[in-house]
Design a protein around this motif. Structure first.
Motif, PDB file in Angstrom:
ATOM      1  N   HIS A  16       0.989  20.747  14.728  1.00  0.00           N
ATOM      2  CA  HIS A  16      -0.299  21.403  14.460  1.00  0.00           C
ATOM      3  C   HIS A  16      -0.892  21.971  15.745  1.00  0.00           C
ATOM      4  CE1 HIS A  16      -4.591  21.837  13.497  1.00  0.00           C
ATOM      5  NE2 HIS A  16      -4.820  21.104  14.565  1.00  0.00           N
ATOM      6  N   ASN A  17      -0.870  21.186  16.820  1.00  0.00           N
ATOM      7  CA  ASN A  17      -1.448  21.652  18.093  1.00  0.00           C
ATOM      8  C   ASN A  17      -0.716  22.876  18.629  1.00  0.00           C
ATOM      9  OD1 ASN A  17      -3.376  19.667  18.044  1.00  0.00           O
ATOM     10  ND2 ASN A  17      -2.605  18.531  19.803  1.00  0.00           N
ATOM     11  N   ILE A  18       0.619  22.817  18.599  1.00  0.00           N
ATOM     12  CA  ILE A  18       1.391  23.962  19.099  1.00  0.00           C
ATOM     13  C   ILE A  18       1.116  25.203  18.268  1.00  0.00           C
ATOM     14  CG2 ILE A  18       3.711  24.856  19.556  1.00  0.00           C
ATOM     15  CD1 ILE A  18       4.631  21.953  19.938  1.00  0.00           C
ATOM     16  N   ASP A  19       1.131  25.034  16.942  1.00  0.00           N
ATOM     17  CA  ASP A  19       0.896  26.168  16.039  1.00  0.00           C
ATOM     18  C   ASP A  19      -0.507  26.725  16.236  1.00  0.00           C
ATOM     19  OD1 ASP A  19       2.232  27.750  14.288  1.00  0.00           O
ATOM     20  OD2 ASP A  19       1.960  26.475  12.541  1.00  0.00           O
ATOM     21  N   LYS A  20      -1.477  25.837  16.419  1.00  0.00           N
ATOM     22  CA  LYS A  20      -2.865  26.268  16.593  1.00  0.00           C
ATOM     23  C   LYS A  20      -3.046  27.009  17.926  1.00  0.00           C
ATOM     24  CE  LYS A  20      -7.109  26.199  14.988  1.00  0.00           C
ATOM     25  NZ  LYS A  20      -7.452  26.915  13.738  1.00  0.00           N
ATOM     26  N   ALA A  21      -2.303  26.609  18.938  1.00  0.00           N
ATOM     27  CA  ALA A  21      -2.426  27.237  20.265  1.00  0.00           C
ATOM     28  C   ALA A  21      -1.957  28.678  20.255  1.00  0.00           C
ATOM     29  CB  ALA A  21      -1.652  26.437  21.295  1.00  0.00           C
ATOM     30  N   LEU A  22      -1.167  29.066  19.275  1.00  0.00           N
ATOM     31  CA  LEU A  22      -0.648  30.432  19.215  1.00  0.00           C
ATOM     32  C   LEU A  22      -1.681  31.415  18.701  1.00  0.00           C
ATOM     33  CD1 LEU A  22       2.904  29.722  17.768  1.00  0.00           C
ATOM     34  CD2 LEU A  22       2.220  29.926  20.151  1.00  0.00           C
ATOM     35  N   ASP A  81       0.836  -1.199   0.000  1.00  0.00           N
ATOM     36  CA  ASP A  81       0.000   0.000   0.000  1.00  0.00           C
ATOM     37  C   ASP A  81       0.871   1.249   0.000  1.00  0.00           C
ATOM     38  OD1 ASP A  81      -2.113  -1.673   0.135  1.00  0.00           O
ATOM     39  OD2 ASP A  81      -2.453  -1.440   2.281  1.00  0.00           O
ATOM     40  N   SER A  82       0.519   2.207  -0.845  1.00  0.00           N
ATOM     41  CA  SER A  82       1.296   3.442  -0.927  1.00  0.00           C
ATOM     42  C   SER A  82       0.759   4.512   0.017  1.00  0.00           C
ATOM     43  CB  SER A  82       1.285   3.971  -2.364  1.00  0.00           C
ATOM     44  OG  SER A  82      -0.040   4.251  -2.768  1.00  0.00           O
ATOM     45  N   ALA A  83      -0.249   4.171   0.822  1.00  0.00           N
ATOM     46  CA  ALA A  83      -0.825   5.151   1.741  1.00  0.00           C
ATOM     47  C   ALA A  83      -0.994   4.546   3.125  1.00  0.00           C
ATOM     48  CB  ALA A  83      -2.171   5.653   1.220  1.00  0.00           C
ATOM     49  N   ALA A  84      -0.832   5.386   4.126  1.00  0.00           N
ATOM     50  CA  ALA A  84      -1.107   4.993   5.510  1.00  0.00           C
ATOM     51  C   ALA A  84      -2.473   5.556   5.886  1.00  0.00           C
ATOM     52  CB  ALA A  84      -0.031   5.540   6.442  1.00  0.00           C
ATOM     53  N   GLU A  85      -3.225   4.787   6.668  1.00  0.00           N
ATOM     54  CA  GLU A  85      -4.529   5.258   7.134  1.00  0.00           C
ATOM     55  C   GLU A  85      -4.357   5.880   8.513  1.00  0.00           C
ATOM     56  OE1 GLU A  85      -9.041   3.684   8.230  1.00  0.00           O
ATOM     57  OE2 GLU A  85      -7.557   2.295   7.434  1.00  0.00           O
ATOM     58  N   VAL A  86      -4.756   7.132   8.627  1.00  0.00           N
ATOM     59  CA  VAL A  86      -4.611   7.878   9.871  1.00  0.00           C
ATOM     60  C   VAL A  86      -5.997   8.224  10.403  1.00  0.00           C
ATOM     61  CG1 VAL A  86      -3.647   9.925  10.969  1.00  0.00           C
ATOM     62  CG2 VAL A  86      -2.443   8.864   9.062  1.00  0.00           C
ATOM     63  N   THR A  87      -6.270   7.813  11.638  1.00  0.00           N
ATOM     64  CA  THR A  87      -7.550   8.139  12.280  1.00  0.00           C
ATOM     65  C   THR A  87      -7.288   9.139  13.400  1.00  0.00           C
ATOM     66  OG1 THR A  87      -8.357   5.910  11.812  1.00  0.00           O
ATOM     67  CG2 THR A  87      -9.590   7.197  13.422  1.00  0.00           C
ATOM     68  N   LEU A  88      -7.997  10.261  13.363  1.00  0.00           N
ATOM     69  CA  LEU A  88      -7.780  11.341  14.320  1.00  0.00           C
ATOM     70  C   LEU A  88      -8.989  11.537  15.220  1.00  0.00           C
ATOM     71  CD1 LEU A  88      -6.180  14.115  12.063  1.00  0.00           C
ATOM     72  CD2 LEU A  88      -5.003  12.427  13.473  1.00  0.00           C
ATOM     73  N   LEU A  89      -8.710  11.855  16.488  1.00  0.00           N
ATOM     74  CA  LEU A  89      -9.723  12.381  17.395  1.00  0.00           C
ATOM     75  C   LEU A  89      -9.486  13.884  17.496  1.00  0.00           C
ATOM     76  CD1 LEU A  89      -9.955   9.856  20.395  1.00  0.00           C
ATOM     77  CD2 LEU A  89     -11.470  10.070  18.429  1.00  0.00           C
ATOM     78  N   VAL A  90     -10.474  14.675  17.085  1.00  0.00           N
ATOM     79  CA  VAL A  90     -10.312  16.127  17.025  1.00  0.00           C
ATOM     80  C   VAL A  90     -11.359  16.802  17.899  1.00  0.00           C
ATOM     81  CG1 VAL A  90     -10.372  18.165  15.528  1.00  0.00           C
ATOM     82  CG2 VAL A  90      -9.339  16.036  14.706  1.00  0.00           C
ATOM     83  N   ASP A  91     -10.890  17.651  18.815  1.00  0.00           N
ATOM     84  CA  ASP A  91     -11.810  18.429  19.637  1.00  0.00           C
ATOM     85  C   ASP A  91     -12.484  19.479  18.763  1.00  0.00           C
ATOM     86  OD1 ASP A  91     -12.675  19.352  22.497  1.00  0.00           O
ATOM     87  OD2 ASP A  91     -11.967  21.170  21.501  1.00  0.00           O
ATOM     88  N   THR A  92     -13.818  19.504  18.781  1.00  0.00           N
ATOM     89  CA  THR A  92     -14.544  20.374  17.853  1.00  0.00           C
ATOM     90  C   THR A  92     -14.551  21.833  18.274  1.00  0.00           C
ATOM     91  OG1 THR A  92     -16.639  19.889  18.986  1.00  0.00           O
ATOM     92  CG2 THR A  92     -16.038  18.480  17.132  1.00  0.00           C
ATOM     93  N   ARG A  93     -14.161  22.128  19.506  1.00  0.00           N
ATOM     94  CA  ARG A  93     -14.118  23.529  19.937  1.00  0.00           C
ATOM     95  C   ARG A  93     -12.821  24.207  19.508  1.00  0.00           C
ATOM     96  NH1 ARG A  93     -14.495  25.840  26.198  1.00  0.00           N
ATOM     97  NH2 ARG A  93     -14.224  28.043  25.664  1.00  0.00           N
ATOM     98  N   SER A  94     -11.712  23.508  19.678  1.00  0.00           N
ATOM     99  CA  SER A  94     -10.407  24.124  19.451  1.00  0.00           C
ATOM    100  C   SER A  94      -9.696  23.617  18.205  1.00  0.00           C
ATOM    101  CB  SER A  94      -9.508  23.862  20.662  1.00  0.00           C
ATOM    102  OG  SER A  94      -9.327  22.468  20.840  1.00  0.00           O
ATOM    103  N   ASN A  95     -10.217  22.538  17.588  1.00  0.00           N
ATOM    104  CA  ASN A  95      -9.544  21.876  16.465  1.00  0.00           C
ATOM    105  C   ASN A  95      -8.213  21.256  16.885  1.00  0.00           C
ATOM    106  OD1 ASN A  95     -11.657  22.545  14.827  1.00  0.00           O
ATOM    107  ND2 ASN A  95     -10.497  23.877  13.460  1.00  0.00           N
ATOM    108  N   ALA A  96      -8.061  20.988  18.181  1.00  0.00           N
ATOM    109  CA  ALA A  96      -6.855  20.313  18.670  1.00  0.00           C
ATOM    110  C   ALA A  96      -6.991  18.808  18.449  1.00  0.00           C
ATOM    111  CB  ALA A  96      -6.661  20.598  20.152  1.00  0.00           C
TER     112      ALA A  96
END
Length: 272
Positions: free
Chosen positions: A266-272, A135-150
């Protein structure tokens, strides 16, 4: 000359250094050469992902960044191989701790969307992937907080797993952090729903519409809350645009780490 304000890049470096100091000791062991600290390695690796660049280019840019070097007490630049070896030594557990700590930078609301996305692995050398899946792709599953996008948590796999097989491990790891879990029809499984309820999570997952009854249940879903799962797609799009839609590492285990470093960045950048 007027004193220049702190740039976003400098604040990113300072925040990354703060998290690194909370997560790991100054040196990896008492036998360390103590030329560079683990904190400096972590910050530089995050900066590499943030700039979507290579080790050599990053170090070349740092020559012209005296304020950044002072912020992390970097008197002498490491070689590209030093940074590469540091990335190899830092376990996935360290990056997961850093990712968890980065979530504390945000106000969260307990409404956490779950969704999967593909990440291209085709840029890595095929010579070093002889024993891996084709497979040429990895499957990534994310848990994302809907208030902060963290990003609260991440699961990465190169195997062909159904979404409903991945969700349980993410739910178990984040007991107490998730109150409501919006998910699409890919997570329509009674075992997922039962596990969520056992851990105090309200599953807001659409049913596959095989009957009029299931269609009616879907119609009763809270549209406003369920619509929050679109934040996952927003986060995935933002990360691919800013940090690249593919991984550079050759080995699968390094590719997994590279992805987690990207989500931490992403989290650090978003927190700024």
């Amino acid at each position: 000359m007027a004193v220049l304000p702190n740039s976003r890049l400098l604040r990113f470096i300072e925040q990354a250094m703060h998290l690194a100091r909370r997560a790991v000791a100054r040196y990896s062991s008492k036998f360390s050469k103590r030329r560079y600290t683990l904190h400096q390695h972590i910050v530089l690796l995050c900066l590499k992902v943030r700039n979507n660049t290579t080790y050599r280019t990053l170090l070349d840019e740092l020559i012209e960044m005296p304020r950044i070097r002072r912020a992390i007490n970097l008197d002498e630049l490491p070689s590209p191989s030093t940074l590469c070896k540091a990335f190899n030594r830092l376990d996935m557990a360290v990056w997961r701790v850093l990712l968890n700590l980065s979530v504390t930078l945000f106000p969260t609301n307990g409404v956490v969307g779950i969704d999967a996305s593909g990440v291209d692995r085709s840029h890595a050398s095929k010579h070093h992937q002889a024993n891996e899946a084709d497979d040429s792709a990895a499957e990534v599953t994310l848990l994302v907080d809907t208030r902060s996008n963290a990003i609260l948590d991440v699961h990465v796999t190169t195997a062909r797993k159904h979404d409903s097989q991945i969700a349980p491990s993410l739910i178990k790891r984040n007991t107490g952090e998730v109150a409501i879990l919006p998910g699409d029809k890919g997570y329509d499984d009674q075992k997922v729903r039962a596990l969520a309820r056992e851990t105090g999570v309200r599953p807001l997952i659409k049913h596959c519409e095989f009957s009029s009854l299931l269609k009616a249940w879907n119609a009763r879903l809270d549209a406003d809350l369920y619509g929050q799962r679109s934040k996952n797609e927003t986060v995935n799009s933002r990360i691919k645009r800013k940090y690249g839609a593919f991984v550079r590492s050759r080995h699968w285990w390094k590719q997994f780490r590279e992805l987690v470093v990207g989500y931490l960045t992403h989290n650090i950048d978003k927190a700024l």
